[in-house]
Scaffold this motif. Structure first.
Motif, short mmCIF file in Angstrom:
data_model
loop_
_atom_site.label_atom_id
_atom_site.label_comp_id
_atom_site.label_asym_id
_atom_site.label_seq_id
_atom_site.Cartn_x
_atom_site.Cartn_y
_atom_site.Cartn_z
N MET A 66 0.86 -1.18 0.00
CA MET A 66 0.00 0.00 0.00
C MET A 66 0.89 1.24 0.00
O MET A 66 1.87 1.31 0.73
CB MET A 66 -0.89 -0.02 1.24
N SER A 67 0.54 2.21 -0.80
CA SER A 67 1.32 3.45 -0.85
C SER A 67 1.00 4.32 0.37
O SER A 67 -0.05 4.18 1.01
CB SER A 67 1.01 4.22 -2.13
N VAL A 68 1.91 5.22 0.68
CA VAL A 68 1.70 6.16 1.77
C VAL A 68 0.46 7.01 1.48
O VAL A 68 -0.35 7.28 2.37
CB VAL A 68 2.94 7.07 1.98
N LEU A 69 0.30 7.42 0.24
CA LEU A 69 -0.84 8.25 -0.13
C LEU A 69 -2.17 7.56 0.18
O LEU A 69 -3.06 8.15 0.78
CB LEU A 69 -0.77 8.62 -1.62
N ILE A 70 -2.29 6.30 -0.21
CA ILE A 70 -3.54 5.57 0.03
C ILE A 70 -3.75 5.35 1.53
O ILE A 70 -4.87 5.49 2.04
CB ILE A 70 -3.56 4.23 -0.74
N ALA A 71 -2.68 5.03 2.25
CA ALA A 71 -2.80 4.84 3.70
C ALA A 71 -3.27 6.13 4.37
O ALA A 71 -4.16 6.11 5.24
CB ALA A 71 -1.47 4.37 4.28
N ILE A 72 -2.69 7.26 3.98
CA ILE A 72 -3.11 8.55 4.55
C ILE A 72 -4.53 8.88 4.12
O ILE A 72 -5.32 9.42 4.90
CB ILE A 72 -2.12 9.67 4.18
N ALA A 73 -4.89 8.53 2.89
CA ALA A 73 -6.26 8.77 2.43
C ALA A 73 -7.26 7.99 3.28
O ALA A 73 -8.33 8.52 3.64
CB ALA A 73 -6.40 8.37 0.96
N ILE A 74 -6.93 6.76 3.62
CA ILE A 74 -7.83 5.94 4.45
C ILE A 74 -8.00 6.57 5.83
O ILE A 74 -9.14 6.77 6.30
CB ILE A 74 -7.29 4.50 4.57
N THR A 75 -6.89 6.90 6.48
CA THR A 75 -7.01 7.46 7.83
C THR A 75 -7.61 8.87 7.81
O THR A 75 -8.35 9.23 8.72
CB THR A 75 -5.64 7.46 8.55
N SER B 266 8.61 -4.84 5.87
CA SER B 266 9.64 -3.86 6.23
C SER B 266 10.73 -3.71 5.19
O SER B 266 11.37 -2.67 5.12
CB SER B 266 10.26 -4.22 7.57
N ASP B 267 10.94 -4.68 4.32
CA ASP B 267 11.99 -4.56 3.31
C ASP B 267 11.58 -3.67 2.14
O ASP B 267 12.39 -3.36 1.28
CB ASP B 267 12.42 -5.94 2.81
N THR B 268 10.34 -3.23 2.09
CA THR B 268 9.87 -2.37 1.00
C THR B 268 9.36 -1.03 1.53
O THR B 268 8.51 -0.41 0.91
CB THR B 268 8.73 -3.06 0.23
N LEU B 269 9.90 -0.53 2.64
CA LEU B 269 9.29 0.59 3.34
C LEU B 269 9.91 1.97 3.22
O LEU B 269 9.66 2.76 4.09
CB LEU B 269 9.26 0.27 4.84
N PRO B 270 10.64 2.34 2.25
CA PRO B 270 11.16 3.71 2.28
C PRO B 270 10.00 4.71 2.30
O PRO B 270 9.14 4.68 1.43
CB PRO B 270 11.97 3.84 1.00
N VAL B 271 9.94 5.54 3.32
CA VAL B 271 8.86 6.52 3.44
C VAL B 271 9.22 7.70 2.56
O VAL B 271 10.26 8.31 2.70
CB VAL B 271 8.67 6.97 4.90
N THR B 272 8.33 8.00 1.63
CA THR B 272 8.57 9.06 0.67
C THR B 272 7.45 10.08 0.79
O THR B 272 6.51 9.92 1.56
CB THR B 272 8.59 8.52 -0.76
N ASN B 273 7.56 11.09 0.00
CA ASN B 273 6.50 12.09 -0.08
C ASN B 273 5.24 11.40 -0.59
O ASN B 273 5.23 10.83 -1.67
CB ASN B 273 6.95 13.19 -1.05
N PRO B 274 4.15 11.41 0.19
CA PRO B 274 2.93 10.70 -0.21
C PRO B 274 2.38 11.15 -1.57
O PRO B 274 1.81 10.37 -2.29
CB PRO B 274 1.94 10.97 0.91
N ALA B 275 2.58 12.40 -1.92
CA ALA B 275 2.06 12.89 -3.19
C ALA B 275 2.82 12.32 -4.38
O ALA B 275 2.31 12.30 -5.49
CB ALA B 275 2.11 14.42 -3.21
N ALA B 276 4.05 11.83 -4.15
CA ALA B 276 4.85 11.31 -5.23
C ALA B 276 4.46 9.88 -5.60
O ALA B 276 4.86 9.38 -6.62
CB ALA B 276 6.33 11.35 -4.84
N GLU B 277 3.69 9.23 -4.74
CA GLU B 277 3.31 7.84 -5.00
C GLU B 277 2.01 7.73 -5.76
O GLU B 277 1.14 8.49 -5.67
CB GLU B 277 3.20 7.06 -3.69
#
Length: 162
Positions: free
Chosen positions: A1-10, A151-162
């Motif tokens: 799941m992308s950071v953007l979608i996770a933030i969208a859900i919460t 955890s091996d795929t977790l680089p936290v990036t700018n959510p808008a970039a995903e």
């Protein structure tokens, strides 16, 4: 799941909660969403973004009240415009102070105060609780992504970039 979608859900879940909280506490739901927007737009994340958002929103409320009070005292229409021009200059110039460096946050606080007809006592808690909700929306979205992504795929990036 992308950071953007996770933030969208919460954000979706907590937006509904905010609507209920605002109604229950008699706060301005729209002003709370402005506070939330301030946090999301802030150039800082975490507690620094929280503090910067709150400080600049409160500053904006203060400056709006300065405009309202001085414009009422000097009952000459052109002076209201002059006062607005001078205060808008100060609202930008104060950004030289690090803790007031987010100019849009100042203008958001000011606009909320004008929209509420100067009811600063209602605008302030609405904005501040909204900023807290913005912080919770973003941080819980990042937490959700971390919990649902290996955890091996977790680089936290700018959510808008995903």
């Amino acid at each position: 799941m992308s950071v953007l979608i996770a933030i969208a859900i919460t954000t979706g879940i907590l937006s509904g909660v905010w609507g209920w909280v605002a109604t229950t506490l008699g706060l301005l739901s729209w002003a709370g969403f402005l506070g939330c927007t301030t946090y999301f737009a802030s150039p800082k994340d975490g507690v620094k973004g929280l503090a910067l958002s709150m400080a600049t929103n409160l500053s904006g409320v203060f400056w709006a009240m300065v405009i309202i009070k001085f414009s009422d005292m000097i009952n000459l229409e052109i002076m209201g415009y002059v006062i607005t021009a001078v205060v808008a200059f100060v609202m930008c110039a104060q950004a030289k102070l690090n803790w007031l460096s987010f100019i849009p946050g100042t203008f958001i606080g000011s606009c909320a105060t004008f929209a509420a007809n100067g009811d600063w006592a209602l605008v302030i808690p609405s904005l501040l609780v909204g900023v807290l909700f913005g912080y919770c929306m973003k941080s819980s979205g990042i937490w959700l992504r971390e919990k649902l992504t290996p955890s091996d795929t977790l680089p936290v990036t700018n959510p808008a970039a995903e």
